[in-house]
Motif scaffolding. Structure first.
Motif, mmCIF file in Angstrom:
data_model
loop_
_atom_site.group_PDB
_atom_site.id
_atom_site.type_symbol
_atom_site.label_atom_id
_atom_site.label_comp_id
_atom_site.label_asym_id
_atom_site.label_seq_id
_atom_site.Cartn_x
_atom_site.Cartn_y
_atom_site.Cartn_z
ATOM 1 N N HIS A 124 -10.088 -57.973 -16.556
ATOM 2 C CA HIS A 124 -9.932 -56.651 -17.143
ATOM 3 C C HIS A 124 -9.162 -56.745 -18.463
ATOM 4 C CE1 HIS A 124 -11.365 -54.966 -13.400
ATOM 5 N NE2 HIS A 124 -10.427 -55.623 -12.731
ATOM 6 N N GLY A 125 -9.409 -55.796 -19.335
ATOM 7 C CA GLY A 125 -8.719 -55.781 -20.620
ATOM 8 C C GLY A 125 -7.227 -55.587 -20.498
ATOM 9 N N PRO B 235 -19.039 -56.020 -21.776
ATOM 10 C CA PRO B 235 -18.315 -55.236 -20.771
ATOM 11 C C PRO B 235 -19.296 -54.610 -19.779
ATOM 12 C CG PRO B 235 -17.580 -54.693 -22.996
ATOM 13 C CD PRO B 235 -18.818 -55.519 -23.140
ATOM 14 N N ASN C 203 -18.768 -43.895 -16.945
ATOM 15 C CA ASN C 203 -18.801 -44.212 -18.372
ATOM 16 C C ASN C 203 -17.834 -43.310 -19.115
ATOM 17 O OD1 ASN C 203 -20.940 -46.212 -18.350
ATOM 18 N ND2 ASN C 203 -22.325 -44.512 -17.872
ATOM 19 N N TYR D 82 -5.957 -48.903 -16.077
ATOM 20 C CA TYR D 82 -7.385 -49.037 -16.354
ATOM 21 C C TYR D 82 -7.967 -47.811 -17.049
ATOM 22 C CZ TYR D 82 -12.271 -50.294 -15.669
ATOM 23 O OH TYR D 82 -13.580 -50.606 -15.883
ATOM 24 N N ARG E 68 -9.244 -48.261 -25.069
ATOM 25 C CA ARG E 68 -10.594 -48.691 -24.709
ATOM 26 C C ARG E 68 -10.649 -50.201 -24.512
ATOM 27 N NH1 ARG E 68 -14.539 -45.023 -24.878
ATOM 28 N NH2 ARG E 68 -16.078 -46.696 -24.841
ATOM 29 N N GLN E 69 -9.829 -50.956 -25.234
ATOM 30 C CA GLN E 69 -9.778 -52.401 -25.031
ATOM 31 C C GLN E 69 -9.270 -52.730 -23.636
ATOM 32 O OE1 GLN E 69 -11.800 -53.791 -27.481
ATOM 33 N NE2 GLN E 69 -10.301 -55.444 -27.527
ATOM 34 N N ASP E 70 -8.251 -52.020 -23.171
ATOM 35 C CA ASP E 70 -7.719 -52.256 -21.836
ATOM 36 C C ASP E 70 -8.696 -51.813 -20.759
ATOM 37 O OD1 ASP E 70 -5.456 -53.282 -22.927
ATOM 38 O OD2 ASP E 70 -4.153 -51.598 -22.454
ATOM 39 N N HIS E 71 -9.581 -50.899 -21.092
ATOM 40 C CA HIS E 71 -10.534 -50.349 -20.126
ATOM 41 C C HIS E 71 -11.722 -51.292 -19.887
ATOM 42 C CE1 HIS E 71 -12.425 -46.981 -17.972
ATOM 43 N NE2 HIS E 71 -13.561 -47.363 -18.521
ATOM 44 N N ARG E 72 -11.842 -52.347 -20.666
ATOM 45 C CA ARG E 72 -12.977 -53.265 -20.518
ATOM 46 C C ARG E 72 -12.903 -54.044 -19.211
ATOM 47 N NH1 ARG E 72 -12.741 -57.537 -24.764
ATOM 48 N NH2 ARG E 72 -10.514 -57.290 -24.304
ATOM 49 N N THR E 73 -14.057 -54.312 -18.630
ATOM 50 C CA THR E 73 -14.181 -55.197 -17.474
ATOM 51 C C THR E 73 -15.262 -56.219 -17.784
ATOM 52 O OG1 THR E 73 -13.474 -53.530 -15.864
ATOM 53 C CG2 THR E 73 -14.803 -55.349 -15.043
ATOM 54 N N LEU E 74 -14.922 -57.486 -17.635
ATOM 55 C CA LEU E 74 -15.855 -58.567 -17.954
ATOM 56 C C LEU E 74 -16.131 -59.415 -16.720
ATOM 57 C CD1 LEU E 74 -14.312 -59.861 -21.324
ATOM 58 C CD2 LEU E 74 -16.057 -58.104 -21.013
#
Length: 449
Positions: A59-60, A83, A100, A196, A201-207
């Motif tokens: 996660h971001g 993401p 989303n 989360y 928005r960077q922290d909200h990313r999930t990879l």
């Protein structure tokens, strides 16, 4: 002591500060895979890469993990990973409900996404948005007893119905914290929701990376330790700690070998550490006796590689059967060129690996997957399966106080691990945070000598 992610990161940090470090590798820090029986859905080939014990999700907001990968210069390997949204499955996977966030500054992006999210009835969404706005504006204060109450009880006060809690919030709680809302501290759950959903928005990313933990973290750490001349001792397991009035005076191995050092760092699993402590230490210090009061949960991870290629990674949060599932294309290598998809299914379970059959697994998965994938589950000559069991410390209410700080009551013994007091639940992020905190505690102790 211990060569898992925590132990290697701590050694890397201390060696970078000029300390002479030796690692005793217990060989027990990473779970091994248990493959299915050879006469079932399991085909091995020397040219096919092994299935990793656990699906890696980054996660971001896991800043410590990103910082370590930048130090190891592996963060660039994630740049090609798109993401993935959280997709909730309350029924068959034909109809996932994605969350989303909107294109707006935080936290408005989440509030907009919440209003549009179809997994929660509109009346409950509207009530939740209004309550969040009250918290944000300061018109309403969070309860003072969030640590002692369950996430389920707290969500009920936010106007969430039992059905919504069971289908949406339980799925989120299982994914982030490894237990349902009934058995999770509201404090930890609230913290993760804020990390989360209410951050950038960077922290909200999930990879879901194409590379596993070994490529991104373990192998680079070991290479860095070699460059720092860190010695690795593959001894027999540690039997117990020997201590005197001055602190820890040595560790005794099963083969009778005695190892000594100026400072000792235990990066062992919690149950292994407890087994190394004498009854006198456990009764004399609440620090050590509190370790027995932490709750543990078993996590069953099942990998299924099928001979069809999915176009992009997916992350599904489930309301029943498995708790969550990742779907991703298998990364191509010069030795492995076939097109396939790796399904990684995760569930909390009290069952042993031997108690769940291949047929049971495939039946559960078949009820979840789209029609385009399901037929491939029955092509036994092309299916590869593996499973593993992990044990981790849960975030039950009123247990945070029992998580130990990194400095123990013994002057030269330090404790590190994802289950120590890091403010984060047991995960790779907590492992790295604990290593950083432990390193600082050791350096402060050295400076005070």
């Amino acid at each position: 002591m211990g060569a898992g992610l925590t132990g290697l990161t701590t050694a890397f940090r201390l060696a970078s500060h000029g300390c002479q470090v030796s690692i005793v590798d217990q060989g027990q820090d990473q779970p091994s895979l248990a493959s299915t029986s050879p006469d079932s859905h399991n085909i091995h080939s020397e040219t096919r890469p092994p299935l990793h014990p656990s699906p890696l999700v980054i996660h971001g907001f896991q800043h410590a993990t990103w910082a370590l990968m930048r130090e190891l210069q592996t963060d660039a390997l994630l740049m090609a990973s798109p993401p993935v949204p959280l997709e909730f499955l309350s029924g068959r996977a034909h109809h996932p409900t994605p969350f989303n966030p909107g294109w707006a500054p935080p936290p408005l992006h989440t509030l907009i996404g919440l209003l549009r999210f179809q997994g929660i009835p509109f009346a409950e969404r509207w009530t939740l948005v209004k309550r969040l706005e009250q918290y944000w504006e300061g018109d309403l204060e969070l309860p003072q007893d969030l640590e002692s109450q369950s996430a389920n009880a707290w969500l009920s006060t936010l106007g969430q119905s039992k059905h919504t809690i069971n289908t949406i919030w339980d799925a989120l709680c299982q994914f982030f914290l490894g237990s349902d809302t009934h058995h999770t501290s509201a404090h930890y759950f609230k913290a993760f929701l804020a990390h989360y959903f209410l951050s950038t928005r960077q922290d909200h990313r999930t990879l879901i990376p194409s590379f596993n933990e070994n490529t991104l973290l373990f192998a680079p750490l070991r290479n860095a330790l070699i460059s720092h001349d860190v010695s690795m001792h593959n001894h027999s397991p540690i039997s117990y700690f020997h201590y005197d009035a001055a602190g820890l005076s040595g560790v005794i191995l099963n083969d009778g070998t005695r190892l000594t050092a100026d400072y000792y760092i235990s990066a062992l699993p919690r149950h292994t550490l407890i087994a190394c402590l004498s009854d006198r230490l456990l009764t004399k210090y609440a620090y050590f006796s509190n370790l027995t009061k932490l709750h543990e949960q078993s996590l069953l991870v099942i990998h299924i590689e099928i001979p069809t290629l999915c176009p992009k990674p997916r992350l599904w949060l489930l309301a029943n059967t498995f708790n969550w599932m990742t779907v991703r294309p298998v990364r191509q290598t010069p030795e492995h060129t076939s097109h396939s998809t790796l399904l990684s299914c995760v569930k909390t379970s009290e069952l042993s690996l031997a108690e769940i059959t291949d047929q049971d697994i495939l039946a559960e998965v078949s009820n979840l997957l789209p029609a385009s994938i399901t037929p491939h589950l029955h092509q036994s000559e092309s299916i590869r399966m593996a499973r593993t069991m992990r044990t981790y410390v849960t975030c039950h209410p009123d247990t945070a106080v029992f998580r130990p700080i990194q400095k123990s009551p013994l002057s030269n013994l330090f404790v590190a691990g994802p289950w120590t007091d890091t403010g984060s639940p047991a995960s790779h992020e907590s492992s790295i945070l604990s290593a950083t905190l432990c390193t600082q505690a050791v350096l402060d102790s050295i400076a005070c000598r």
